[in-house]
Design a protein around this motif. Structure first.
Motif, mmCIF file in Angstrom:
data_model
loop_
_atom_site.group_PDB
_atom_site.id
_atom_site.type_symbol
_atom_site.label_atom_id
_atom_site.label_comp_id
_atom_site.label_asym_id
_atom_site.label_seq_id
_atom_site.Cartn_x
_atom_site.Cartn_y
_atom_site.Cartn_z
ATOM 1 N N ASN A 58 0.824 -1.214 0.000
ATOM 2 C CA ASN A 58 0.000 0.000 0.000
ATOM 3 C C ASN A 58 0.856 1.260 0.000
ATOM 4 O OD1 ASN A 58 -2.434 -1.513 0.105
ATOM 5 N ND2 ASN A 58 -2.221 -1.730 2.327
ATOM 6 N N GLY A 59 1.950 1.216 -0.760
ATOM 7 C CA GLY A 59 2.827 2.367 -0.884
ATOM 8 C C GLY A 59 3.775 2.564 0.278
ATOM 9 N N LYS A 60 3.765 1.645 1.251
ATOM 10 C CA LYS A 60 4.626 1.780 2.428
ATOM 11 C C LYS A 60 5.734 0.731 2.387
ATOM 12 C CE LYS A 60 0.909 3.719 5.231
ATOM 13 N NZ LYS A 60 0.006 3.531 6.391
ATOM 14 N N ASP A 61 6.860 1.092 2.971
ATOM 15 C CA ASP A 61 8.052 0.258 2.878
ATOM 16 C C ASP A 61 7.903 -1.059 3.641
ATOM 17 O OD1 ASP A 61 9.159 2.259 1.381
ATOM 18 O OD2 ASP A 61 10.596 2.915 2.895
ATOM 19 N N VAL A 62 8.595 -2.065 3.129
ATOM 20 C CA VAL A 62 8.572 -3.397 3.722
ATOM 21 C C VAL A 62 9.937 -4.028 3.527
ATOM 22 C CG1 VAL A 62 7.684 -4.427 1.580
ATOM 23 C CG2 VAL A 62 7.388 -5.639 3.750
#
Length: 739
Positions: A58-62
């Motif tokens: 969802n557009g967030k870093d992982v």
């Protein structure tokens, strides 16, 4: 002298044909950047790591970590995520640590396997870093080597949104030269390198200058390196936007322009702000961003702080709404994707002006998806709670922590461990989309920054006692009862965050006085002095098992320094009482002990590079290419950490430092002069003329600022040896004297 026209044209032409190309970075380049970072951080074992790319959530870093075929596989959606995976592996599996003040990279002979795949994702879209002030209180003299190290630190700690202001003076120079301003017009505009933070925010002009040509061009080049590396790792740097700050000569060049004269009220001259209603405001705003984009590229994030520590001319909401709209339009006309990143400091520092109607008017004039608010000191006062989470704007939870680059042990440890996660779960928090570090100075209190950064990859509060044990293990290489007890004491005293806004300072660093406080010397502690002593006891007891730890040696010196700095208060009271009692014998005794305490602190701090005045001054001089430039930079460096301004500066001691060299050569000499005058007054049976002394000492301070002198740049003596020596010398006495 500033750039001449011929030289300027040559540089501008070169930049036109060599466009800035590091804005968009392919996955392959990110992977190469990740391997390069691994090679810099752990060169001896870099071949044991493999980097792979995975998609963001969802557009967030992982990130993921897994052992595959005798390799440690680090997966991430960008370089920051991969670096965070590396740091997670180093801290959780190898029990290592990388901080400004002590690094432990004593890796196991055989790298631990990851038995089950680790996967972490961040709940935060943004992880912001830096404050305008950091660029001077800590970063004034940084070269590429130091910046490269810091960018690696940022990536390891999950930072993806750094404020990037280096080289900004080149953008200003080109814009105003192209508008017809001469070198003479700009000579009084550009300040010295130690004062850019306040120049960029429109608080002062010219102070500490003139700004040499070599600085302007070299820092343009340095900024391009910084941005290239940050973007290669997946960071999105925040650049600056135009807020109306113009040279004083603007009224001559453009006599019909609408200018507002403003004054920061800290001993500096007026500055000039172009009214947002003036058509030139929009024109210059466009030129500024177009020029900056050509020089440095863009990620569409722009910092713009109107009226920083200066009130607008009216509190009329209609005026403030129009002002906010026009500042944003000046950005969006040049870059339709522009997002205004605004420090919320003014709503904290000037709350008597910025009430609900005024804040709402300013913020609601900008589209929600084109503004991000920095709740700049959330751990001190969460402004979001009294602004309905900034009235719908995305906002970032920040730890400010440090003011002026002072080095006192301090922090709101429990608030930092719990605050971000609690805000995430608060239904009133609106569009909380990030966390950040917005300290005025770095390279101190490393525990607070490790703690705050550890919030990045979790959405639950940090359990502090277990976290501290892990911190001790990673920092010292082992855990024992003494270090655990020491940190429990530190948590309950220096790091309890109660009663005071920021770190207290020792009376030693204040301008000499019979009082217990001095201007800008915040001597109130958030604990009883005696309550810190057990931490010193336990650190001394821990020496046999922690001798080889760099982080332990730093902490041992820092705790010892804090105890001795605290003791200066009770010792001062002894010689003050002797003076009041007209007891010359006791006055001599206790004033001599006071001066010796300063010398002992200086000797202790000389054992650590972190506390050397010589490094600060040498770094400043190394930025110069001529003797004249070196002299300017040394004067800037000396001035900022002492008087701040001229001999009448009301800001003196705001950025004081307990550093070896500064203690003996500046603070101790001031006290010696004070004691000579006080003793003379005692002998003559007359009150000391405090006003005359203040005048003479401010003249002496100004002479010190303008002196050139070398100080040691390498350490002297052993941290453990001297800490034990001073513990033996002072512990019993302090225990009897402090409350």
């Amino acid at each position: 002298m500033l750039l001449n026209r011929l030289l300027a044209r040559r540089f501008f032409a070169l930049l036109v044909i060599l466009p800035f190309t590091c804005q968009l970075v392919s996955a392959q380049v990110n992977q190469a950047a990740s391997y390069a970072l691994i090679g810099r951080v752990v060169p001896e074992i870099s071949m044991h790591f493999k980097v792979e790319e995975i998609a963001a959530i969802n557009g967030k870093d992982v990130f993921e970590i897994e052992s595959v075929n005798n390799k440690i596989v680090l997966r991430g959606n960008n370089g920051v995520a991969v670096a965070s995976a590396l740091y997670y592996y180093l801290t959780q599996y190898c029990h290592c640590q990388v901080t400004w003040n002590g690094t432990n990279l004593n890796l196991p002979v055989k790298l631990p396997l990851v038995s089950a795949k680790v996967r972490k994702n961040t709940p935060y879209q943004y992880r912001y870093y830096l404050n305008y002030c950091t660029y001077n209180y800590s970063m004034s003299w940084w070269d590429w080597k130091r910046w490269e190290k810091e960018i690696d630190w940022m990536a390891l700690h999950g930072i993806d949104m750094p404020l990037a202001l280096t080289g900004q003076e080149y953008t200003w120079y080109e814009v105003y030269k192209n508008m017809g301003f001469t070198d003479d017009d700009l000579k009084s505009f550009f300040c010295g390198p130690a004062y850019f933070s306040w120049f960029w925010m429109g608080n002062l002009d010219g102070w500490g200058g003139p700004l040499p040509v070599s600085w302007i061009t070299s820092h343009r080049d340095l900024q391009q390196k910084i941005l290239q590396r940050e973007r290669a790792l997946g960071m999105k740097p925040v650049l600056q936007s135009f807020t109306g700050h113009v040279p004083a000569a603007f009224s001559t060049r453009f006599p019909k322009s609408k200018l507002k004269k403003t004054n920061w009220n800290n001993g500096f001259g007026d500055t000039y702000i172009l009214d947002t209603e003036d058509p030139l405001f929009n024109q210059i705003g466009r030129k500024f961003l177009e020029t900056q984009t050509r020089l440095y590229g863009t990620d569409h994030l722009y910092s713009a702080d109107t009226f920083n520590e200066n009130e607008p001319p009216t509190d009329d909401p209609a005026y403030l709404s129009a002002l906010g709209s026009r500042v944003y339009q000046a950005m969006s006309n040049a870059d339709p994707k522009a997002i205004w990143v605004m420090q919320g400091w003014l709503f904290y520092s000037d709350r008597k002006f910025w009430k609900t109607p005024q804040i709402k008017a300013l913020l609601q004039a900008v589209p929600n998806d084109h503004m991000i608010m920095l709740d700049l000191a959330t751990e001190i006062e969460p402004v979001w709670k009294r602004t309905q989470a900034y009235y719908g704007k995305p906002w970032i939870w920040n730890m400010l922590h440090n003011f002026g680059g002072n080095i006192g042990m301090f922090g709101r440890m429990e608030g930092v461990a719990e605050g971000p996660a609690l805000a995430l779960k608060d239904t009133a928090a609106g569009k909380l989309e990030g966390i950040g570090l917005t300290m005025e100075g770095i390279e101190q209190n490393p525990v607070l920054y490790e703690l705050m950064a550890d919030n990045t990859w979790r959405n639950e509060p940090i359990e502090l006692d277990s976290w501290l044990k892990s911190y001790i293990l990673n920092r010292y290489g082992s855990v024992n009862e003494h270090t655990v007890k020491a940190w429990q004491v530190l948590k309950q005293t220096a790091y309890n965050g109660k009663d005071i806004r920021d770190a207290s300072e020792s009376i030693i660093t204040g301008r000499p006085t019979f009082d217990s406080v001095a201007v800008w010397t915040r001597t109130k502690l958030n604990y009883q002095r005696k309550d810190l002593l057990p931490a010193w006891d336990e650190m001394i007891e821990a020496i046999p098992t922690c001798t080889k730890s760099d982080g332990f040696q730093y902490d041992l010196v820092d705790v010892s320094r804090q105890v001795l700095a605290n003791y200066a208060g009770p010792l001062q009271q002894k010689w003050v009482k002797a003076y009041q009692d007209k007891n010359i014998t006791d006055f001599d005794k206790y004033s001599t002990q006071y001066l010796q305490l300063i010398s002992d602190m200086d000797a202790l701090l000389a054992t650590r590079k972190d506390f050397l005045l010589g490094r600060w001054l040498a770094d400043a001089r190394n930025c110069g290419t001529t003797p004249a430039e070196k002299a300017i930079y040394e004067r800037n460096a000396r001035n900022l950490i002492t008087l701040w301004g001229d001999e009448k500066s009301p800001l003196h001691e705001y950025s004081c430092r307990q550093w070896s060299g500064l203690l003996n050569d500046f603070y101790k000499v001031r006290w010696q002069k004070f004691f000579v005058e006080a003793k003379s007054a005692l002998k003559n049976g007359k009150p000391m003329d405090a006003a005359a002394f203040d005048k003479s000492i401010s003249d002496w301070e100004w002479a010190w600022v303008n002196t050139q002198k070398q100080f040691p740049t390498i350490t002297n003596g052993g941290s453990i040896l001297l800490a034990k020596q001073f513990y033996k010398k002072y512990r019993a006495t302090i225990g009897n004297d402090v409350n």
